[in-house]
Scaffold this active site. Structure first.
Site, short mmCIF file in Angstrom:
data_model
loop_
_atom_site.label_atom_id
_atom_site.label_comp_id
_atom_site.label_asym_id
_atom_site.label_seq_id
_atom_site.Cartn_x
_atom_site.Cartn_y
_atom_site.Cartn_z
N ASP A 185 -31.97 15.44 16.86
CA ASP A 185 -31.01 16.36 16.23
C ASP A 185 -30.43 15.52 15.08
OD1 ASP A 185 -29.54 19.13 16.80
OD2 ASP A 185 -27.97 17.75 16.23
N VAL A 227 -34.27 19.54 8.26
CA VAL A 227 -34.32 21.01 8.26
C VAL A 227 -34.42 21.54 6.82
CG1 VAL A 227 -33.13 23.11 8.95
CG2 VAL A 227 -33.03 21.10 10.43
N ALA A 228 -33.56 21.02 5.94
CA ALA A 228 -33.57 21.45 4.54
C ALA A 228 -34.92 21.10 3.88
CB ALA A 228 -32.42 20.79 3.77
N LYS A 247 -28.41 19.36 25.94
CA LYS A 247 -28.14 18.65 24.69
C LYS A 247 -27.49 17.32 25.04
CE LYS A 247 -28.53 19.48 20.22
NZ LYS A 247 -29.44 20.39 19.51
N GLY A 282 -27.22 20.54 3.04
CA GLY A 282 -27.86 19.43 3.72
C GLY A 282 -29.01 18.91 2.89
N PHE A 283 -29.61 17.79 3.31
CA PHE A 283 -30.86 17.34 2.67
C PHE A 283 -31.75 16.64 3.69
CE2 PHE A 283 -27.87 13.80 2.05
CZ PHE A 283 -28.62 12.70 2.46
O1 2IT Z 1 -31.08 22.30 17.77
C1 2IT Z 1 -32.27 22.22 18.14
O2 2IT Z 1 -32.91 23.21 18.49
C2 2IT Z 1 -32.90 20.90 18.10
N1 2IT Z 1 -32.24 19.94 17.72
C3 2IT Z 1 -34.30 20.71 18.57
C4 2IT Z 1 -34.35 20.53 20.04
C5 2IT Z 1 -35.71 20.19 20.60
O3 2IT Z 1 -35.75 19.96 21.83
O4 2IT Z 1 -36.70 20.14 19.88
#
Ligand code: 2IT
Length: 446
Positions: free
Chosen positions: A166, A241-242, A126, A237-238
Protein backbone atom coordinates in the site's frame (compact mmCIF):
# COMPACT_ATOMS: atom_id res chain seq x y z
CA UNK A 1 -38.03 3.79 16.84
CA UNK A 2 -34.61 4.35 15.40
CA UNK A 3 -33.38 2.45 12.39
CA UNK A 4 -31.08 -0.59 12.80
CA UNK A 5 -28.40 1.18 10.69
CA UNK A 6 -28.52 4.30 12.92
CA UNK A 7 -28.25 2.19 16.05
CA UNK A 8 -25.11 0.47 14.83
CA UNK A 9 -23.54 3.72 13.57
CA UNK A 10 -24.13 5.39 16.94
CA UNK A 11 -22.70 2.48 18.88
CA UNK A 12 -19.54 2.56 16.73
CA UNK A 13 -19.30 6.34 17.22
CA UNK A 14 -19.64 5.95 20.96
CA UNK A 15 -17.27 3.04 21.38
CA UNK A 16 -14.54 4.26 19.03
CA UNK A 17 -15.14 8.01 19.17
CA UNK A 18 -11.48 8.84 18.46
CA UNK A 19 -11.35 6.67 15.31
CA UNK A 20 -12.40 9.39 12.88
CA UNK A 21 -11.49 7.64 9.61
CA UNK A 22 -12.98 4.34 10.73
CA UNK A 23 -16.27 6.03 11.66
CA UNK A 24 -16.34 7.78 8.28
CA UNK A 25 -15.98 4.47 6.42
CA UNK A 26 -18.62 2.77 8.59
CA UNK A 27 -21.08 5.60 7.95
CA UNK A 28 -20.44 5.43 4.22
CA UNK A 29 -21.07 1.69 4.00
CA UNK A 30 -23.91 1.30 6.49
CA UNK A 31 -25.93 4.22 5.12
CA UNK A 32 -26.07 2.35 1.80
CA UNK A 33 -27.53 -0.74 3.46
CA UNK A 34 -30.84 0.62 4.75
CA UNK A 35 -32.91 -0.87 1.93
CA UNK A 36 -31.08 -4.20 2.27
CA UNK A 37 -31.70 -4.66 5.99
CA UNK A 38 -35.29 -3.40 5.60
CA UNK A 39 -36.00 -5.97 2.92
CA UNK A 40 -34.67 -8.99 4.81
CA UNK A 41 -34.86 -9.17 8.61
CA UNK A 42 -32.27 -11.97 8.77
CA UNK A 43 -29.35 -9.48 8.80
CA UNK A 44 -30.67 -7.85 11.97
CA UNK A 45 -31.57 -11.18 13.53
CA UNK A 46 -28.03 -12.46 13.02
CA UNK A 47 -26.57 -9.11 14.19
CA UNK A 48 -24.60 -8.93 10.98
CA UNK A 49 -23.99 -5.16 11.15
CA UNK A 50 -22.75 -5.32 14.77
CA UNK A 51 -20.48 -8.23 13.82
CA UNK A 52 -19.16 -6.86 10.52
CA UNK A 53 -17.90 -3.60 12.10
CA UNK A 54 -15.69 -5.50 14.59
CA UNK A 55 -12.39 -6.91 13.32
CA UNK A 56 -12.10 -10.65 13.96
CA UNK A 57 -8.64 -9.98 15.34
CA UNK A 58 -6.29 -7.00 15.74
CA UNK A 59 -2.60 -7.53 16.33
CA UNK A 60 -0.36 -4.68 17.43
CA UNK A 61 3.31 -5.01 18.16
CA UNK A 62 6.61 -3.25 18.77
CA UNK A 63 9.13 -2.98 15.94
CA UNK A 64 12.72 -2.30 17.04
CA UNK A 65 15.47 -1.68 14.50
CA UNK A 66 18.79 0.09 14.18
CA UNK A 67 19.40 3.04 11.84
CA UNK A 68 22.60 3.66 9.85
CA UNK A 69 24.09 5.71 12.69
CA UNK A 70 23.72 2.74 15.02
CA UNK A 71 20.91 4.41 16.94
CA UNK A 72 18.00 2.26 18.18
CA UNK A 73 14.57 3.05 16.75
CA UNK A 74 11.12 1.96 17.90
CA UNK A 75 7.99 1.90 15.74
CA UNK A 76 4.51 0.45 16.07
CA UNK A 77 3.33 -2.40 13.81
CA UNK A 78 -0.25 -3.62 13.22
CA UNK A 79 -2.35 -6.15 11.38
CA UNK A 80 -6.12 -5.84 11.41
CA UNK A 81 -7.67 -9.18 10.42
CA UNK A 82 -11.12 -7.87 9.71
CA UNK A 83 -13.23 -10.55 8.09
CA UNK A 84 -12.54 -14.07 6.80
CA UNK A 85 -16.06 -15.10 5.75
CA UNK A 86 -15.19 -15.55 2.08
CA UNK A 87 -11.45 -16.27 2.14
CA UNK A 88 -8.15 -15.69 3.95
CA UNK A 89 -7.60 -12.11 5.16
CA UNK A 90 -6.18 -10.08 2.28
CA UNK A 91 -5.04 -6.49 2.06
CA UNK A 92 -2.03 -4.24 1.95
CA UNK A 93 0.54 -2.96 4.42
CA UNK A 94 0.97 0.80 4.73
CA UNK A 95 4.19 2.38 6.01
CA UNK A 96 3.52 6.06 6.72
CA UNK A 97 3.92 8.28 9.80
CA UNK A 98 0.13 8.88 9.87
CA UNK A 99 -0.63 5.16 10.39
CA UNK A 100 -2.75 4.35 13.45
CA UNK A 101 -5.56 1.93 14.25
CA UNK A 102 -8.29 4.27 12.99
CA UNK A 103 -6.69 4.43 9.55
CA UNK A 104 -5.97 0.70 9.40
CA UNK A 105 -9.49 -0.17 10.56
CA UNK A 106 -11.02 2.07 7.88
CA UNK A 107 -8.78 0.48 5.25
CA UNK A 108 -9.48 -3.05 6.52
CA UNK A 109 -13.22 -2.39 6.62
CA UNK A 110 -13.22 -1.08 3.03
CA UNK A 111 -11.15 -4.06 1.98
CA UNK A 112 -13.86 -6.54 3.06
CA UNK A 113 -16.36 -5.18 0.51
CA UNK A 114 -13.77 -4.43 -2.16
CA UNK A 115 -12.41 -7.97 -2.05
CA UNK A 116 -15.92 -9.35 -2.16
CA UNK A 117 -16.61 -7.32 -5.34
CA UNK A 118 -13.60 -8.83 -7.13
CA UNK A 119 -15.48 -12.19 -7.22
CA UNK A 120 -12.30 -13.88 -5.91
CA UNK A 121 -12.17 -15.73 -2.56
CA UNK A 122 -10.48 -13.13 -0.34
CA UNK A 123 -11.42 -11.86 3.12
CA UNK A 124 -10.51 -8.36 4.33
CA UNK A 125 -7.48 -7.17 6.27
CA UNK A 126 -4.96 -4.36 6.43
CA UNK A 127 -1.77 -3.61 8.32
CA UNK A 128 1.26 -1.44 8.50
CA UNK A 129 3.42 0.77 10.62
CA UNK A 130 4.04 4.40 11.49
CA UNK A 131 7.55 3.95 10.06
CA UNK A 132 8.40 6.84 7.68
CA UNK A 133 10.25 5.53 4.61
CA UNK A 134 11.06 9.08 3.46
CA UNK A 135 14.81 9.74 3.44
CA UNK A 136 15.67 6.25 4.75
CA UNK A 137 18.58 4.35 3.17
CA UNK A 138 18.05 1.02 1.48
CA UNK A 139 19.70 -0.81 4.40
CA UNK A 140 17.48 0.99 6.89
CA UNK A 141 14.38 -0.04 4.94
CA UNK A 142 15.68 -3.63 4.83
CA UNK A 143 16.37 -3.75 8.57
CA UNK A 144 12.97 -2.25 9.33
CA UNK A 145 11.15 -4.76 7.07
CA UNK A 146 13.04 -7.65 8.70
CA UNK A 147 12.16 -6.44 12.18
CA UNK A 148 8.51 -5.93 11.18
CA UNK A 149 8.24 -9.44 9.69
CA UNK A 150 9.98 -10.99 12.71
CA UNK A 151 6.70 -10.46 14.56
CA UNK A 152 4.14 -10.48 11.74
CA UNK A 153 5.18 -13.91 10.40
CA UNK A 154 3.43 -15.78 13.22
CA UNK A 155 0.07 -14.22 12.33
CA UNK A 156 0.01 -14.71 8.53
CA UNK A 157 0.25 -17.54 5.98
CA UNK A 158 -0.87 -18.36 2.43
CA UNK A 159 -4.20 -19.79 3.70
CA UNK A 160 -4.53 -17.45 6.71
CA UNK A 161 -3.64 -13.88 5.78
CA UNK A 162 -1.86 -12.63 2.66
CA UNK A 163 -0.53 -9.04 2.93
CA UNK A 164 0.59 -6.89 -0.01
CA UNK A 165 1.76 -3.32 -0.58
CA UNK A 166 0.00 0.00 0.00
CA UNK A 167 1.40 3.52 0.51
CA UNK A 168 5.12 3.25 1.35
CA UNK A 169 5.30 -0.47 0.56
CA UNK A 170 6.30 -1.38 -3.01
CA UNK A 171 8.31 -4.10 -4.70
CA UNK A 172 11.47 -3.46 -2.69
CA UNK A 173 9.73 -3.71 0.69
CA UNK A 174 7.75 -6.81 -0.37
CA UNK A 175 11.11 -8.39 -1.29
CA UNK A 176 12.65 -7.77 2.13
CA UNK A 177 9.46 -8.87 3.91
CA UNK A 178 9.26 -12.06 1.83
CA UNK A 179 12.93 -12.88 2.40
CA UNK A 180 12.53 -12.63 6.15
CA UNK A 181 9.30 -14.67 6.16
CA UNK A 182 10.99 -17.43 4.16
CA UNK A 183 13.96 -17.48 6.50
CA UNK A 184 11.78 -17.72 9.61
CA UNK A 185 9.23 -20.26 8.36
CA UNK A 186 11.49 -22.17 5.98
CA UNK A 187 8.78 -22.31 3.32
CA UNK A 188 8.58 -20.75 -0.13
CA UNK A 189 4.88 -19.89 -0.36
CA UNK A 190 2.58 -17.21 -1.73
CA UNK A 191 2.28 -15.47 1.65
CA UNK A 192 2.61 -11.99 0.15
CA UNK A 193 1.50 -10.53 -3.19
CA UNK A 194 3.25 -7.91 -5.26
CA UNK A 195 6.29 -10.18 -5.38
CA UNK A 196 9.09 -9.81 -7.94
CA UNK A 197 8.47 -11.48 -11.27
CA UNK A 198 11.29 -14.02 -10.82
CA UNK A 199 10.10 -15.24 -7.42
CA UNK A 200 6.36 -15.76 -7.67
CA UNK A 201 5.04 -12.34 -8.67
CA UNK A 202 2.43 -11.74 -11.36
CA UNK A 203 2.85 -9.73 -14.52
CA UNK A 204 0.60 -6.61 -14.53
CA UNK A 205 0.41 -6.48 -10.69
CA UNK A 206 2.36 -3.16 -10.61
CA UNK A 207 0.06 -1.64 -13.25
CA UNK A 208 -3.12 -3.30 -11.97
CA UNK A 209 -4.66 -0.64 -9.72
CA UNK A 210 -4.22 2.15 -12.28
CA UNK A 211 -5.30 -0.03 -15.22
CA UNK A 212 -8.31 -1.28 -13.25
CA UNK A 213 -9.39 2.25 -12.32
CA UNK A 214 -9.19 3.25 -15.98
CA UNK A 215 -11.19 0.20 -17.15
CA UNK A 216 -13.81 0.99 -14.51
CA UNK A 217 -13.95 4.66 -15.54
CA UNK A 218 -14.31 3.60 -19.17
CA UNK A 219 -17.42 1.58 -18.25
CA UNK A 220 -18.82 4.57 -16.36
CA UNK A 221 -18.22 6.91 -19.32
CA UNK A 222 -19.85 4.39 -21.68
CA UNK A 223 -23.15 4.66 -19.79
CA UNK A 224 -23.30 8.28 -21.04
CA UNK A 225 -22.01 7.50 -24.51
CA UNK A 226 -18.52 8.85 -23.76
CA UNK A 227 -14.95 7.49 -23.74
CA UNK A 228 -11.43 8.69 -22.79
CA UNK A 229 -10.53 9.89 -26.26
CA UNK A 230 -9.70 13.60 -26.11
CA UNK A 231 -10.68 13.92 -22.44
CA UNK A 232 -8.63 16.05 -20.06
CA UNK A 233 -7.84 14.20 -16.86
CA UNK A 234 -6.57 15.41 -13.47
CA UNK A 235 -4.68 12.87 -11.37
CA UNK A 236 -3.36 13.45 -7.87
CA UNK A 237 -0.40 11.62 -6.36
CA UNK A 238 2.51 10.34 -8.46
CA UNK A 239 3.01 6.83 -7.06
CA UNK A 240 2.13 3.42 -8.33
CA UNK A 241 -1.61 4.04 -8.79
CA UNK A 242 -1.24 7.36 -10.65
CA UNK A 243 1.51 5.81 -12.82
CA UNK A 244 -0.69 2.88 -13.96
CA UNK A 245 -3.63 5.21 -14.58
CA UNK A 246 -1.49 7.64 -16.61
CA UNK A 247 -0.22 4.77 -18.80
CA UNK A 248 -3.68 3.38 -19.60
CA UNK A 249 -5.50 6.72 -19.95
CA UNK A 250 -2.86 7.94 -22.38
CA UNK A 251 -3.14 4.67 -24.35
CA UNK A 252 -6.90 5.26 -24.63
CA UNK A 253 -6.41 8.78 -26.01
CA UNK A 254 -6.95 10.77 -22.82
CA UNK A 255 -4.68 13.63 -21.75
CA UNK A 256 -3.40 13.58 -18.16
CA UNK A 257 -2.56 17.13 -17.10
CA UNK A 258 -1.86 17.08 -13.35
CA UNK A 259 0.02 15.15 -10.65
CA UNK A 260 0.51 16.02 -7.01
CA UNK A 261 2.63 15.30 -3.97
CA UNK A 262 2.78 16.39 -0.33
CA UNK A 263 4.56 19.55 -1.58
CA UNK A 264 1.89 20.72 -4.11
CA UNK A 265 0.79 19.94 -7.67
CA UNK A 266 2.09 20.28 -11.22
CA UNK A 267 0.10 21.28 -14.30
CA UNK A 268 1.36 20.02 -17.64
CA UNK A 269 -1.05 21.24 -20.37
CA UNK A 270 0.78 19.24 -23.08
CA UNK A 271 -0.09 15.99 -21.31
CA UNK A 272 1.93 13.61 -19.16
CA UNK A 273 3.02 10.90 -21.59
CA UNK A 274 6.01 8.81 -22.75
CA UNK A 275 9.21 9.59 -20.86
CA UNK A 276 7.25 11.82 -18.50
CA UNK A 277 5.31 8.79 -17.26
CA UNK A 278 8.61 6.87 -16.91
CA UNK A 279 9.94 9.76 -14.83
CA UNK A 280 7.17 9.14 -12.27
CA UNK A 281 8.94 5.88 -11.43
CA UNK A 282 12.23 7.73 -10.96
CA UNK A 283 10.60 10.28 -8.66
CA UNK A 284 9.15 7.46 -6.58
CA UNK A 285 12.42 5.53 -6.40
CA UNK A 286 14.27 8.70 -5.27
CA UNK A 287 12.32 8.57 -1.99
CA UNK A 288 12.17 12.38 -1.95
CA UNK A 289 8.35 12.54 -2.14
CA UNK A 290 8.46 15.83 -4.09
CA UNK A 291 6.40 16.41 -7.24
CA UNK A 292 8.24 19.70 -7.75
CA UNK A 293 11.04 17.59 -9.27
CA UNK A 294 8.73 17.00 -12.27
CA UNK A 295 8.14 20.73 -12.73
CA UNK A 296 11.88 21.44 -12.53
CA UNK A 297 12.72 18.73 -15.06
CA UNK A 298 9.99 19.42 -17.65
CA UNK A 299 9.65 23.17 -17.04
CA UNK A 300 5.95 23.22 -16.21
CA UNK A 301 3.90 25.04 -13.59
CA UNK A 302 4.22 23.98 -9.92
CA UNK A 303 1.76 25.25 -7.30
CA UNK A 304 3.19 24.83 -3.82
CA UNK A 305 0.90 23.53 -1.07
CA UNK A 306 -2.17 23.16 -3.33
CA UNK A 307 -4.27 20.31 -4.71
CA UNK A 308 -4.93 19.90 -8.45
CA UNK A 309 -8.73 20.18 -8.29
CA UNK A 310 -8.89 23.81 -9.49
CA UNK A 311 -7.77 22.84 -13.01
CA UNK A 312 -10.74 22.47 -15.42
CA UNK A 313 -10.93 18.81 -16.53
CA UNK A 314 -13.45 16.26 -17.83
CA UNK A 315 -12.36 13.48 -15.48
CA UNK A 316 -10.80 13.75 -11.99
CA UNK A 317 -9.09 10.73 -10.44
CA UNK A 318 -7.71 11.20 -6.91
CA UNK A 319 -4.88 8.65 -6.55
CA UNK A 320 -3.07 9.89 -3.42
CA UNK A 321 -4.68 9.27 -0.02
CA UNK A 322 -7.79 9.51 2.18
CA UNK A 323 -9.74 12.79 2.38
CA UNK A 324 -7.65 14.58 -0.26
CA UNK A 325 -10.74 15.99 -2.02
CA UNK A 326 -13.24 17.92 0.11
CA UNK A 327 -16.51 19.77 -0.48
CA UNK A 328 -14.77 22.94 -1.71
CA UNK A 329 -12.73 20.94 -4.20
CA UNK A 330 -15.91 19.16 -5.33
CA UNK A 331 -17.67 22.52 -5.89
CA UNK A 332 -14.71 23.81 -7.89
CA UNK A 333 -14.62 20.67 -10.08
CA UNK A 334 -18.38 20.81 -10.73
CA UNK A 335 -18.22 24.53 -11.51
CA UNK A 336 -15.50 23.76 -14.07
CA UNK A 337 -17.65 21.11 -15.76
CA UNK A 338 -16.21 17.81 -14.50
CA UNK A 339 -18.16 14.85 -15.93
CA UNK A 340 -16.73 11.93 -14.04
CA UNK A 341 -14.88 11.49 -10.71
CA UNK A 342 -13.29 8.14 -9.90
CA UNK A 343 -11.66 7.25 -6.59
CA UNK A 344 -8.34 5.50 -7.18
CA UNK A 345 -6.99 6.04 -3.66
CA UNK A 346 -8.93 4.62 -0.69
CA UNK A 347 -11.66 7.05 0.50
CA UNK A 348 -10.03 10.12 -1.11
CA UNK A 349 -13.30 12.09 -1.15
CA UNK A 350 -14.94 13.30 2.04
CA UNK A 351 -18.56 12.24 2.63
CA UNK A 352 -19.92 15.72 1.77
CA UNK A 353 -17.85 15.83 -1.44
CA UNK A 354 -19.31 12.48 -2.53
CA UNK A 355 -22.82 13.72 -1.80
CA UNK A 356 -22.18 16.89 -3.82
CA UNK A 357 -21.04 14.91 -6.86
CA UNK A 358 -24.07 12.60 -6.66
CA UNK A 359 -26.48 15.52 -6.17
CA UNK A 360 -25.00 17.29 -9.19
CA UNK A 361 -25.27 14.31 -11.55
CA UNK A 362 -21.54 13.77 -11.87
CA UNK A 363 -20.64 10.14 -12.63
CA UNK A 364 -19.01 8.97 -9.38
CA UNK A 365 -16.97 5.79 -8.98
CA UNK A 366 -16.31 4.79 -5.36
CA UNK A 367 -12.90 3.39 -4.38
CA UNK A 368 -13.97 -0.02 -3.23
CA UNK A 369 -15.22 -0.76 -6.74
CA UNK A 370 -12.98 1.42 -8.89
CA UNK A 371 -9.62 0.55 -7.33
CA UNK A 372 -10.35 -3.15 -6.79
CA UNK A 373 -8.13 -4.06 -9.76
CA UNK A 374 -5.05 -4.00 -7.51
CA UNK A 375 -6.26 -6.57 -5.05
CA UNK A 376 -8.01 -8.52 -7.83
CA UNK A 377 -4.66 -8.98 -9.52
CA UNK A 378 -3.20 -9.96 -6.14
CA UNK A 379 -5.89 -12.65 -6.15
CA UNK A 380 -4.70 -13.70 -9.61
CA UNK A 381 -1.14 -13.83 -8.24
CA UNK A 382 -2.39 -16.16 -5.49
CA UNK A 383 -4.07 -18.39 -8.09
CA UNK A 384 -0.85 -18.60 -10.12
CA UNK A 385 1.17 -19.39 -6.97
CA UNK A 386 -1.24 -22.18 -6.04
CA UNK A 387 -0.96 -23.68 -9.52
CA UNK A 388 2.81 -23.07 -9.61
CA UNK A 389 2.32 -21.55 -13.04
CA UNK A 390 2.46 -18.03 -14.42
CA UNK A 391 0.21 -16.38 -16.94
CA UNK A 392 1.30 -13.99 -19.72
CA UNK A 393 0.71 -10.23 -19.42
CA UNK A 394 -2.09 -10.53 -21.94
CA UNK A 395 -3.85 -13.24 -19.96
CA UNK A 396 -3.62 -11.34 -16.65
CA UNK A 397 -4.67 -8.06 -18.27
CA UNK A 398 -7.68 -9.69 -19.95
CA UNK A 399 -8.79 -11.25 -16.66
CA UNK A 400 -8.35 -7.90 -14.89
CA UNK A 401 -10.37 -6.12 -17.57
CA UNK A 402 -13.15 -8.73 -17.32
CA UNK A 403 -13.22 -8.40 -13.52
CA UNK A 404 -13.54 -4.60 -13.70
CA UNK A 405 -16.41 -4.84 -16.21
CA UNK A 406 -18.13 -7.37 -13.91
CA UNK A 407 -17.68 -5.14 -10.87
CA UNK A 408 -19.20 -2.23 -12.72
CA UNK A 409 -22.18 -4.37 -13.78
CA UNK A 410 -22.61 -5.76 -10.26
CA UNK A 411 -22.68 -2.22 -8.81
CA UNK A 412 -25.14 -0.98 -11.45
CA UNK A 413 -27.44 -3.96 -10.88
CA UNK A 414 -27.41 -3.72 -7.07
CA UNK A 415 -28.03 0.05 -7.23
CA UNK A 416 -31.03 -0.52 -9.47
CA UNK A 417 -32.42 -3.48 -7.52
CA UNK A 418 -32.38 -1.52 -4.26
CA UNK A 419 -33.97 1.64 -5.65
CA UNK A 420 -31.11 4.03 -6.45
CA UNK A 421 -30.26 3.40 -10.12
CA UNK A 422 -26.89 4.83 -11.22
CA UNK A 423 -25.68 5.34 -7.64
CA UNK A 424 -22.47 3.30 -7.66
CA UNK A 425 -21.73 4.13 -4.00
CA UNK A 426 -24.85 2.26 -2.92
CA UNK A 427 -24.33 -0.38 -5.60
CA UNK A 428 -20.76 -1.19 -4.51
CA UNK A 429 -21.62 -1.29 -0.82
CA UNK A 430 -24.69 -3.48 -1.35
CA UNK A 431 -23.11 -5.93 -3.81
CA UNK A 432 -19.97 -6.23 -1.66
CA UNK A 433 -21.97 -6.65 1.54
CA UNK A 434 -24.48 -9.29 0.42
CA UNK A 435 -21.89 -11.97 -0.38
CA UNK A 436 -20.00 -11.49 2.89
CA UNK A 437 -23.12 -11.20 5.05
CA UNK A 438 -24.69 -14.32 3.58
CA UNK A 439 -21.42 -16.25 4.03
CA UNK A 440 -21.33 -15.15 7.69
CA UNK A 441 -24.87 -16.40 8.22
CA UNK A 442 -24.08 -19.73 6.51
CA UNK A 443 -21.05 -20.25 8.78
CA UNK A 444 -22.90 -19.70 12.07
CA UNK A 445 -22.03 -17.56 15.05
CA UNK A 446 -18.23 -17.52 15.03
O1 2IT B 1 -5.97 -0.92 -1.11
C1 2IT B 1 -5.73 -1.98 -1.71
O2 2IT B 1 -6.60 -2.62 -2.29
C2 2IT B 1 -4.33 -2.43 -1.74
N1 2IT B 1 -3.48 -1.75 -1.18
C3 2IT B 1 -3.96 -3.71 -2.41
C4 2IT B 1 -4.16 -4.86 -1.49
C5 2IT B 1 -3.68 -6.19 -2.01
O3 2IT B 1 -3.77 -7.15 -1.22
O4 2IT B 1 -3.23 -6.31 -3.15
Amino acid sequence: MSHYVDEVISSVKERYYWEKEFIQSVEEVLNSLRAVVDKDPKYKKHKILERIVEPERTVSFRVCWQDDKGEFQVNRGYRVQFNSAIGPYKGGLRFHPSVNLSILKFLGFEQIFKNSLTTLPMGGGKGGSDFDPRGKSDSEVMRFCQAFMSELFRHIGPDTDVPAGDIGVGGREIGYLFGQYKKLVNEFTGVLTGKGINWGGSLIRPEATGFGVTYFAEEMLKTKGMDFNGKKVALSGFGNVAWGAALKITELGGKVVTLSGPDGFIYDPDGIKGEKIDYMLEMRASGRDKVQDYADKFKVKFEAGKRPWSIPVDVAIPCATQNELDLNDAKELVKNGVKCVVEAANMPCTLDAVKYFLDNNVLFGPAKAANAGGVATSGLEMSQNSMRLSWSSKEVDERLHGIMINIHNACQNAAKEFGTPGNLVNGANIAGFLKVANAMIDQGLV
